[in-house]
Design a protein around this motif. Structure first.
Motif, PDB file in Angstrom:
ATOM      1  N   THR A  88      26.874   7.269  11.793  1.00 23.74           N
ATOM      2  CA  THR A  88      25.811   7.614  13.227  1.00 23.74           C
ATOM      3  C   THR A  88      24.377   7.526  12.592  1.00 23.74           C
ATOM      4  N   GLU A  89      23.552   6.604  13.259  1.00 24.45           N
ATOM      5  CA  GLU A  89      22.162   6.649  13.015  1.00 24.45           C
ATOM      6  C   GLU A  89      21.678   7.899  13.590  1.00 24.45           C
ATOM      7  N   CYS A  90      20.740   8.424  12.912  1.00 20.76           N
ATOM      8  CA  CYS A  90      20.070   9.791  13.194  1.00 20.76           C
ATOM      9  C   CYS A  90      18.718  10.085  12.523  1.00 20.76           C
ATOM     10  N   HIS A  91      18.059  10.982  13.008  1.00 21.69           N
ATOM     11  CA  HIS A  91      16.840  11.373  12.077  1.00 21.69           C
ATOM     12  C   HIS A  91      17.548  12.775  11.506  1.00 21.69           C
ATOM     13  N   LEU A  92      16.822  13.401  10.283  1.00 19.07           N
ATOM     14  CA  LEU A  92      17.207  14.428   9.923  1.00 19.07           C
ATOM     15  C   LEU A  92      15.848  15.368   9.963  1.00 19.07           C
ATOM     16  N   LEU A 107      21.566  16.959  17.811  1.00 14.42           N
ATOM     17  CA  LEU A 107      22.903  16.313  17.981  1.00 14.42           C
ATOM     18  C   LEU A 107      23.994  17.425  17.588  1.00 14.42           C
ATOM     19  N   ARG A 108      23.817  18.111  16.371  1.00 12.81           N
ATOM     20  CA  ARG A 108      24.900  18.896  15.937  1.00 12.81           C
ATOM     21  C   ARG A 108      24.400  20.342  15.669  1.00 12.81           C
ATOM     22  N   LYS A 109      24.888  21.185  15.513  1.00 14.94           N
ATOM     23  CA  LYS A 109      24.724  22.562  15.231  1.00 14.94           C
ATOM     24  C   LYS A 109      23.955  22.535  13.875  1.00 14.94           C
ATOM     25  N   VAL A 119      20.348  17.693  12.734  1.00 11.07           N
ATOM     26  CA  VAL A 119      20.713  16.151  12.821  1.00 11.07           C
ATOM     27  C   VAL A 119      20.318  15.885  14.237  1.00 11.07           C
ATOM     28  N   LEU A 120      19.290  14.874  14.278  1.00 10.03           N
ATOM     29  CA  LEU A 120      18.651  14.449  15.443  1.00 10.03           C
ATOM     30  C   LEU A 120      18.988  13.272  16.116  1.00 10.03           C
ATOM     31  N   HIS A 121      18.676  12.881  17.407  1.00  6.47           N
ATOM     32  CA  HIS A 121      18.953  11.707  18.127  1.00  6.47           C
ATOM     33  C   HIS A 121      17.935  10.675  17.504  1.00  6.47           C
TER      34      HIS A 121
END
Length: 265
Positions: A171-175, A193-195, A184-186
């Motif tokens: 999954t592509e994301c930004h940290l 996106l995640r806890k 973990v960001l959209h």
């Protein structure tokens, strides 16, 4: 906590010189970017020093407008009103200060797009929020802006682009990493996106090439990050982990001192 990136200021200044001068004058006045300076201010200093407050404000406003901080649309409009007030102070009409073409300087693109299709005129909403600040000074408006932005979970984060490898999927994301942990960001909206992975829960961090593995007691997280950004991410993570460790040691020392004082008494 935040870095003022002077590169943008340099590029803007160079563009101003080129636009306002003749070709010969622009060449003679050419600015050369020698090095990038990173200025750090403590939060305590921000409360005492107007320049430090302004630098915090500039950086935070940039992150909001560039949508790195996922701000609800209603809050984004209020922040925009604070932003405008902090720069210009109170005025009878917002229209006299900010034209439609200037709105992208104060509002994220997503908000601007939403209100092109909305029945509520964006200017009316901005004016309403702006009027609430009429009796406030510019410095107070900057301070209020910072108070609101600092409440955002990802405030102060170092951001990198990444791919999260999770249960045979990628999954592509930004940290984003800050003093609270890893987010973990959209990849587009920067929504969480995640806890978050709490710094205190991290038991081990390892890196090989562009792969980073973050382990907690309950789970292993694997990310793929570009080499240059990977180093940036690891440095930021290690810095915040060291700050957490130093804080825990300091708190432990203070507790021991209190116990000694109680025993002596």
């Amino acid at each position: 906590d935040r870095i003022l990136d002077v590169r943008d200021s340099f590029l803007q200044r160079r563009a101003d010189v080129a636009r306002k001068s003749s070709a010969a004058e622009a060449e003679a006045m050419e600015l050369k970017f020698v090095f990038q300076a990173r200025l750090f201010f403590s939060r305590a200093m921000r409360k005492l020093d107007a320049d430090a407050l302004h630098m915090y404000f500039v950086q935070a406003a940039k992150e909001v407008v560039n949508k790195r901080y996922a701000v609800p649309h209603k809050d984004a409009i209020y922040l925009a009103a604070c932003h405008i007030h902090a720069l210009f102070g109170p005025d009878m009409s917002l229209m006299s200060l900010v034209k439609e073409k200037d709105l992208p300087q104060y509002l994220p693109k997503a908000v601007l797009l939403k209100y092109t299709l909305d029945t509520d005129p964006l200017y009316d909403l901005l004016q309403k929020e702006y009027d609430k600040l009429r009796d406030m000074s510019k410095a107070k408006a900057k301070s209020l802006y910072m108070q609101l932005v600092e409440k955002l979970p990802v405030y102060g984060s170092t951001f990198v682009s990444a791919v999260l490898a999770d249960q045979r999927t990628s999954t592509e994301c930004h940290l984003g990493v800050n003093q609270h942990g890893i987010f973990v960001l959209h990849p587009v909206t920067y929504e969480i996106l995640r806890k978050k992975i709490l710094l205190a829960d991290i038991t081990k961090t390892s890196a090989s090439g562009n792969k980073v593995k973050v382990s907690t007691k309950d789970k292993d997280w694997e990310f793929q990050i570009k080499p240059k950004e990977c180093k940036q991410f690891l440095v930021a993570l290690q810095t915040y982990q060291q700050e957490l460790s130093d804080t825990q040691i300091q708190e432990g020392d203070e507790e021991e001192e209190e116990e000694v004082e109680e025993t002596t008494a």
